[in-house]
Write a protein that holds these residues in place. Structure first.
Motif, PDB file in Angstrom:
ATOM      1  N   ALA A 173     -18.006 105.567   2.107  1.00 55.23           N
ATOM      2  CA  ALA A 173     -18.465 106.057   0.806  1.00 55.23           C
ATOM      3  C   ALA A 173     -17.282 106.575   0.010  1.00 55.23           C
ATOM      4  O   ALA A 173     -16.416 107.272   0.546  1.00 55.23           O
ATOM      5  CB  ALA A 173     -19.505 107.148   0.989  1.00 55.23           C
ATOM      6  N   GLY A 174     -17.240 106.252  -1.273  1.00 55.08           N
ATOM      7  CA  GLY A 174     -16.222 106.812  -2.142  1.00 55.08           C
ATOM      8  C   GLY A 174     -16.738 108.067  -2.820  1.00 55.08           C
ATOM      9  O   GLY A 174     -17.947 108.284  -2.944  1.00 55.08           O
ATOM     10  N   GLY A 175     -15.826 108.910  -3.284  1.00 54.41           N
ATOM     11  CA  GLY A 175     -16.247 110.134  -3.945  1.00 54.41           C
ATOM     12  C   GLY A 175     -17.024 111.030  -3.009  1.00 54.41           C
ATOM     13  O   GLY A 175     -16.712 111.156  -1.830  1.00 54.41           O
ATOM     14  N   ASP A 176     -18.083 111.654  -3.537  1.00 55.20           N
ATOM     15  CA  ASP A 176     -18.863 112.591  -2.725  1.00 55.20           C
ATOM     16  C   ASP A 176     -20.191 111.994  -2.286  1.00 55.20           C
ATOM     17  O   ASP A 176     -21.060 112.705  -1.786  1.00 55.20           O
ATOM     18  CB  ASP A 176     -19.112 113.884  -3.501  1.00 55.20           C
ATOM     19  CG  ASP A 176     -20.023 113.678  -4.705  1.00 55.20           C
ATOM     20  OD1 ASP A 176     -20.219 112.519  -5.110  1.00 55.20           O
ATOM     21  OD2 ASP A 176     -20.523 114.678  -5.235  1.00 55.20           O
ATOM     22  N   SER A 177     -20.368 110.709  -2.459  1.00 60.07           N
ATOM     23  CA  SER A 177     -21.645 110.084  -2.145  1.00 60.07           C
ATOM     24  C   SER A 177     -21.802 109.882  -0.648  1.00 60.07           C
ATOM     25  O   SER A 177     -20.826 109.642   0.060  1.00 60.07           O
ATOM     26  CB  SER A 177     -21.765 108.720  -2.847  1.00 60.07           C
ATOM     27  OG  SER A 177     -21.513 108.841  -4.234  1.00 60.07           O
ATOM     28  N   GLU A 178     -23.038 109.949  -0.166  1.00 54.94           N
ATOM     29  CA  GLU A 178     -23.304 109.507   1.195  1.00 54.94           C
ATOM     30  C   GLU A 178     -23.357 107.983   1.194  1.00 54.94           C
ATOM     31  O   GLU A 178     -23.637 107.359   0.165  1.00 54.94           O
ATOM     32  CB  GLU A 178     -24.623 110.075   1.719  1.00 54.94           C
ATOM     33  CG  GLU A 178     -25.850 109.511   1.012  1.00 54.94           C
ATOM     34  CD  GLU A 178     -27.153 110.053   1.574  1.00 54.94           C
ATOM     35  OE1 GLU A 178     -27.688 109.441   2.499  1.00 54.94           O
ATOM     36  OE2 GLU A 178     -27.630 111.071   1.059  1.00 54.94           O
ATOM     37  N   TYR A 179     -23.086 107.370   2.335  1.00 56.81           N
ATOM     38  CA  TYR A 179     -23.116 105.915   2.415  1.00 56.81           C
ATOM     39  C   TYR A 179     -24.522 105.475   2.798  1.00 56.81           C
ATOM     40  O   TYR A 179     -25.043 105.857   3.851  1.00 56.81           O
ATOM     41  CB  TYR A 179     -22.108 105.407   3.434  1.00 56.81           C
ATOM     42  CG  TYR A 179     -21.975 103.902   3.428  1.00 56.81           C
ATOM     43  CD1 TYR A 179     -21.299 103.263   2.401  1.00 56.81           C
ATOM     44  CD2 TYR A 179     -22.538 103.134   4.437  1.00 56.81           C
ATOM     45  CE1 TYR A 179     -21.172 101.880   2.385  1.00 56.81           C
ATOM     46  CE2 TYR A 179     -22.411 101.749   4.426  1.00 56.81           C
ATOM     47  CZ  TYR A 179     -21.733 101.128   3.396  1.00 56.81           C
ATOM     48  OH  TYR A 179     -21.613  99.753   3.377  1.00 56.81           O
ATOM     49  N   ILE A 180     -25.128 104.679   1.929  1.00 56.47           N
ATOM     50  CA  ILE A 180     -26.473 104.163   2.165  1.00 56.47           C
ATOM     51  C   ILE A 180     -26.367 102.794   2.827  1.00 56.47           C
ATOM     52  O   ILE A 180     -25.723 101.884   2.294  1.00 56.47           O
ATOM     53  CB  ILE A 180     -27.264 104.043   0.844  1.00 56.47           C
ATOM     54  CG1 ILE A 180     -27.379 105.418   0.170  1.00 56.47           C
ATOM     55  CG2 ILE A 180     -28.637 103.449   1.099  1.00 56.47           C
ATOM     56  CD1 ILE A 180     -28.119 106.448   0.977  1.00 56.47           C
ATOM     57  N   LEU A 181     -26.994 102.660   3.995  1.00 59.17           N
ATOM     58  CA  LEU A 181     -26.983 101.385   4.694  1.00 59.17           C
ATOM     59  C   LEU A 181     -28.000 100.446   4.061  1.00 59.17           C
ATOM     60  O   LEU A 181     -29.183 100.770   3.952  1.00 59.17           O
ATOM     61  CB  LEU A 181     -27.320 101.588   6.174  1.00 59.17           C
ATOM     62  CG  LEU A 181     -26.261 102.328   6.996  1.00 59.17           C
ATOM     63  CD1 LEU A 181     -26.814 102.698   8.350  1.00 59.17           C
ATOM     64  CD2 LEU A 181     -25.008 101.485   7.142  1.00 59.17           C
ATOM     65  N   THR A 182     -27.559  99.284   3.636  1.00 56.23           N
ATOM     66  CA  THR A 182     -28.468  98.261   3.117  1.00 56.23           C
ATOM     67  C   THR A 182     -28.316  97.026   3.996  1.00 56.23           C
ATOM     68  O   THR A 182     -28.799  97.005   5.110  1.00 56.23           O
ATOM     69  CB  THR A 182     -28.170  97.961   1.638  1.00 56.23           C
ATOM     70  OG1 THR A 182     -26.773  97.680   1.489  1.00 56.23           O
ATOM     71  CG2 THR A 182     -28.532  99.146   0.761  1.00 56.23           C
ATOM     72  N   GLY A 183     -27.594  96.038   3.526  1.00 52.77           N
ATOM     73  CA  GLY A 183     -27.475  94.807   4.300  1.00 52.77           C
ATOM     74  C   GLY A 183     -26.231  94.737   5.159  1.00 52.77           C
ATOM     75  O   GLY A 183     -25.796  93.633   5.498  1.00 52.77           O
ATOM     76  N   LEU A 184     -25.620  95.885   5.494  1.00 46.63           N
ATOM     77  CA  LEU A 184     -24.378  95.865   6.264  1.00 46.63           C
ATOM     78  C   LEU A 184     -24.577  95.116   7.577  1.00 46.63           C
ATOM     79  O   LEU A 184     -25.326  95.543   8.444  1.00 46.63           O
ATOM     80  CB  LEU A 184     -23.908  97.297   6.517  1.00 46.63           C
ATOM     81  CG  LEU A 184     -22.533  97.456   7.171  1.00 46.63           C
ATOM     82  CD1 LEU A 184     -21.449  96.804   6.330  1.00 46.63           C
ATOM     83  CD2 LEU A 184     -22.226  98.920   7.403  1.00 46.63           C
TER      84      LEU A 184
END
Length: 618
Positions: A106-117
């Motif tokens: 994740a860039g910045g302060d965002s959490e990383y959301i798993l989609t089609g990884l």
């Protein structure tokens, strides 16, 4: 003179082993993410699970989010498959740091959301439970997930996969490696037709994603290696709308073909690493950058960027770093991040961390560490960690760890001025304190093992939204503690020469400071699996069952109250067959019994789906 492969590459090439906490491996592999430098699994005192490339292949796992569902202590919750959050030991989703080849996803302060990884071209996934902020800073308060891509293990390697079912996917990989270094390239494409999240039998919400990876390392002079990793993904996915006036789960999620998102991701890292087998000193200098851009339904995109510079120095107190029993690691780190949603507010922090590792030769290993973060826009923080592993003469291993973690306030929480929210620049970081203790017991002459871990975590200064008037809100640090406690069980057993059994179980009790139950954290999560090698070793058949109970979520319809979701079972099957030594046929069935279930109120699950495919490796 024969040179050595860098530690991170060597770990990624380690022999595959079944998933279980506190792994017992056959060839002493190491945990890449286990501290400021990789550490042998048998010496590691913290709680960790590893999903290997072999697990992924035999069990037919095609996405990272599905790979995590069988890991003890991990809760995976989805609003369809385009928005999936991961929670470790009852922590919030943004309290788990997700890395890809050691770089923040994740860039910045965002959490990383798993989609089609996708799992194609992934060598292993390491899941570290408990606070890891001493090593990774903010957002590693509940744990770390490090996704390690394939780098090649020697000579020239190449391969490809293709699969068809509810959509199609394909991947390719090529690598070349010798004693001085190597270069690898991977490409994947997945066009998943998805399903109707509303459950009404309407339009399907799919994912179209491709990912490219490139990595290289080369020992330019004896002991000095230069390297890089680079990854780029583009993704388009569909979604559904919601009806706030609905009175039932069936009416809450509604078909809406105008809802979609475009998402671009890019991570890169360059590094220089010095390490010689006969030297008491080693070091690593690295620069990493993460840049993610996302837009919704054709709107203006948001770009988030994170940049990190790290210098790590290691010193062997009693001999060479690579073979000594007592090592000290020092880390100096500078990090900055930004977001186009708040162009005037850019955050920076400078950190210093110290770690000691000691192996005392009688089965006792210790890891101790501390870190200081100097933050530019909110309070500074101090974190610490301690862990121990003790192996008895009969093979029983005791392990324990304790420590603290932090999660910094987000841009929106600090500076919001939209949607009725006003930020609070006076927020402090959230702080987590944790301890766990466990025992790993081998049985059946080493053909099986069971690991039981008890844990307790306490979150203070939790950030929450509060009403400031009709339709207006702000954020505060809550008074009181959010308590989480539980038990993690992991077991593997080679029942015969051809049949392997596995089990994972998590019991979790997670409460807010006011005593209310935490959402989307199942009280009971049980996974059971078996893999049978058949046809003279040319084929495998795997079955995995998962049971989820005691999961609560807020109904954003009707009474808008917190309510318990229905308990459910799911079963998946997978099979492989080696047509030739280099060509494999595979098939899998997701949700074999076509069960209706949901991880969040109103969102339908995918029904029974069949896939067939081919893979080749040379």
């Amino acid at each position: 003179m024969k040179t050595r492969i860098p530690a991170a590459v060597a770990a990624a090439c380690a022999v595959a082993a079944p998933v279980h906490a506190q792994e017992s491996f056959t060839l002493d592999p190491i945990i890449v993410s286990g501290g400021l430098t990789p550490i042998e699994a048998a010496r590691y005192g913290r709680s960790v699970s590893v999903v290997t490339a072999r697990d992924i292949e035999e069990r037919g796992i095609r996405s990272v989010q599905d790979a995590l569902r069988a890991v003890p202590g991990v809760a995976v919750n989805s609003n369809g498959h385009s928005f999936t959050q991961v929670r470790i030991r009852g922590g919030e989703a943004n309290h788990t740091l997700i890395l890809i080849d050691g770089v923040e996803a994740a860039g910045g302060d965002s959490e990383y959301i798993l989609t089609g990884l996708e799992t194609a071209n992934i060598e292993r996934i390491e899941v570290l439970r408990g606070p890891q902020s001493v090593f990774y800073g903010s957002d590693a308060s509940a744990g770390v997930i490090n996704i390690i891509t394939k780098k090649g293990s020697g000579g020239v390697q190449y391969g490809a996969t293709a699969e068809y079912g509810a959509g199609w996917s394909a991947s390719g990989f090529v690598a070349v490696r010798d004693d001085r270094g190597g270069l690898s390239f991977g490409l994947t494409r997945r066009d998943d037709e998805g399903w109707d999240y509303s459950g009404s039998g309407g339009e399907k919400d799919g994912i179209d994603r491709w990912t490219m990876t490139l990595a290289g390392d080369y020992e330019v002079v004896d002991g000095l290696t230069l390297g890089f990793t680079w990854r780029m993904s583009e993704e388009h996915y569909d979604a559904d709308g919601t009806d706030w006036t609905a009175t039932t789960p069936q009416g809450y999620v509604v078909d809406d073909p105008t809802q979609f998102s475009d998402r671009d991701e890019q991570t890169m890292q360059v590094y220089a690493e010095f390490e010689r087998p006969d030297s008491r000193v080693s070091g690593r200098l690295a620069f990493a950058r993460t840049e993610n851009t996302q837009s919704y339904s054709g709107g203006a995109p948001t770009e988030t960027v994170g940049e990190t510079a790290k210098l790590r120095l290691s010193y062997g107190l009693d001999g060479p770093v690579t073979s000594g029993n007592h090592v000290v690691n020092l880390l100096a780190e500078h990090e900055r991040d930004s977001s186009t949603t708040n162009p005037l507010y850019k955050r920076k922090n400078n950190s210093i961390a110290l770690e000691y590792r000691g192996s005392f030769g009688n089965g006792l290993d210790l890891q101790l560490g501390g870190r200081f973060d100097d933050n530019s826009v909110f309070g500074d923080s101090v974190t610490w960690t301690a862990a121990a592993s003790y192996t008895l003469q009969n093979g029983v291993r005791l392990h324990a760890s304790a420590g603290t973690g932090v999660v910094n306030p987000s841009y929106f929480e600090l500076y919001a001025a939209a949607f009725g929210y006003t930020g609070n620049p006076g927020l402090d970081p959230e702080r987590n304190q944790s301890f766990d203790v466990g025992v790993e017991v081998p049985f059946a002459q080493g053909r099986g093992s069971v690991d039981v871990t008890l844990f307790r975590e306490t979150l203070t200064d939790e950030i929450t939204a509060v009403s400031t008037g009709p339709g207006t809100f702000s954020y505060v640090n809550q008074t009181g503690d959010s308590d989480r406690r539980g038990v993690e069980v992991a077991a593997t057993f080679a029942a015969t020469d051809t049949l392997d059994l596995r089990l994972g179980y998590t019991w979790l009790d997670a409460d807010n400071p006011n005593g209310s139950i935490e959402l989307r954290r199942p009280k009971h999560a049980l996974t059971m699996g078996a893999t049978l090698r058949t046809m003279g070793g040319r084929g495998t058949v795997s079955a995995d069952a998962r049971y989820i109970a005691g999961n609560y979520d807020t109904q954003n319809f009707g009474t808008f109250a917190t309510a318990k979701l229905p308990d459910y079972w799911t079963v998946d099957l997978a099979a492989t067959y080696d047509v030739t030594p280099n060509l494999m046929l595979n098939a899998r069935v997701e949700n074999l019994f076509d069960k209706d279930y949901s991880d969040s109120w109103g969102y339908a699950s995918r029904g029974r789906t069949v896939y067939v495919g081919l893979s080749s490796n040379f």
